[in-house]
Enzyme design. Structure first.
Site, PDB file in Angstrom:
ATOM      1  N   TYR A  77       0.827  -1.201   0.000  1.00  0.00           N
ATOM      2  CA  TYR A  77       0.000   0.000   0.000  1.00  0.00           C
ATOM      3  C   TYR A  77       0.866   1.258   0.000  1.00  0.00           C
ATOM      4  O   TYR A  77       0.709   2.145  -0.844  1.00  0.00           O
ATOM      5  CB  TYR A  77      -0.943  -0.010   1.207  1.00  0.00           C
ATOM      6  N   LYS A  81       1.575   3.977  -3.135  1.00  0.00           N
ATOM      7  CA  LYS A  81       1.276   5.402  -2.941  1.00  0.00           C
ATOM      8  C   LYS A  81       2.522   6.255  -3.197  1.00  0.00           C
ATOM      9  O   LYS A  81       2.449   7.317  -3.826  1.00  0.00           O
ATOM     10  CB  LYS A  81       0.725   5.655  -1.537  1.00  0.00           C
ATOM     11  N   ARG A 112     -16.960  -2.789   5.848  1.00  0.00           N
ATOM     12  CA  ARG A 112     -15.549  -3.066   6.105  1.00  0.00           C
ATOM     13  C   ARG A 112     -15.397  -3.145   7.621  1.00  0.00           C
ATOM     14  O   ARG A 112     -15.041  -2.155   8.267  1.00  0.00           O
ATOM     15  CB  ARG A 112     -14.660  -1.962   5.545  1.00  0.00           C
TER      16      ARG A 112
END
Length: 170
Positions: A77, A81, A112
């Site tokens: 992640y 980014k 979630r």
């Protein structure tokens, strides 16, 4: 408003023509798209949209990234980014503003559970330390608009979570 097919983004170049400012908050999750899909959406689609925006005349590109973004990170992640931040900067906008918010506090339509638990906890923490670990999405949106309305201070500006909170109050 234009609806585009990101798998055929080049066919939608006209949608990116004639805009002075571009805002990008595009992203997905690894759980939803898988690792390859996450990279395709969060890096490849964003980079291609930035290129089309620049070719269409965009002068100032505003990118929502993430706290901890780093192209050399071991975490997918944060690495993706960081990579997309570098790619967007390389496009050559007159101004590029990158916002690195911490955990986004928002209501989602999809379930979630882990994120919901984290948001509940961070919502309580935010009452004591408002800019430490989270930021409401409305604050990020206000900061994105405010950074465009302020005079430019250099070609690239990176706003970390605290600065996003401050600018989001403007």
């Amino acid at each position: 408003q234009a609806v585009v097919d990101f798998e055929r983004l080049g066919e939608h170049a006209a949608a990116f023509q004639g805009h002075d400012v571009g805002f990008c908050c595009l992203g997905t999750t690894r759980a939803k798209a898988g690792a390859d899909g996450f990279v395709r959406v969060d890096r490849d689609y964003v980079a291609q949209a930035a290129e089309l925006a620049r070719a269409g005349g965009c002068k100032h590109f505003v990118l929502q990234s993430s706290r901890g973004a780093n192209a050399r990170s071991h975490f997918l992640y944060l690495r993706v980014k960081g990579e997309v931040e570098n790619l967007v900067q390389a496009v050559g906008f007159d101004r590029c503003t990158i916002l690195r918010p911490a955990v986004l506090l928002c209501k989602r339509q999809e379930s979630r559970p882990t994120e919901w638990i984290a948001q509940q906890f961070l919502g309580v923490v935010a009452r004591v330390f408002p800019s430490a670990y989270s930021v409401p999405v409305e604050t990020v949106a206000r900061a994105m608009v405010a950074c465009v309305l302020q005079p430019g201070e250099g070609k690239v500006k990176v706003l970390e979570n605290g600065a996003i909170h401050e600018l989001g109050k403007a």
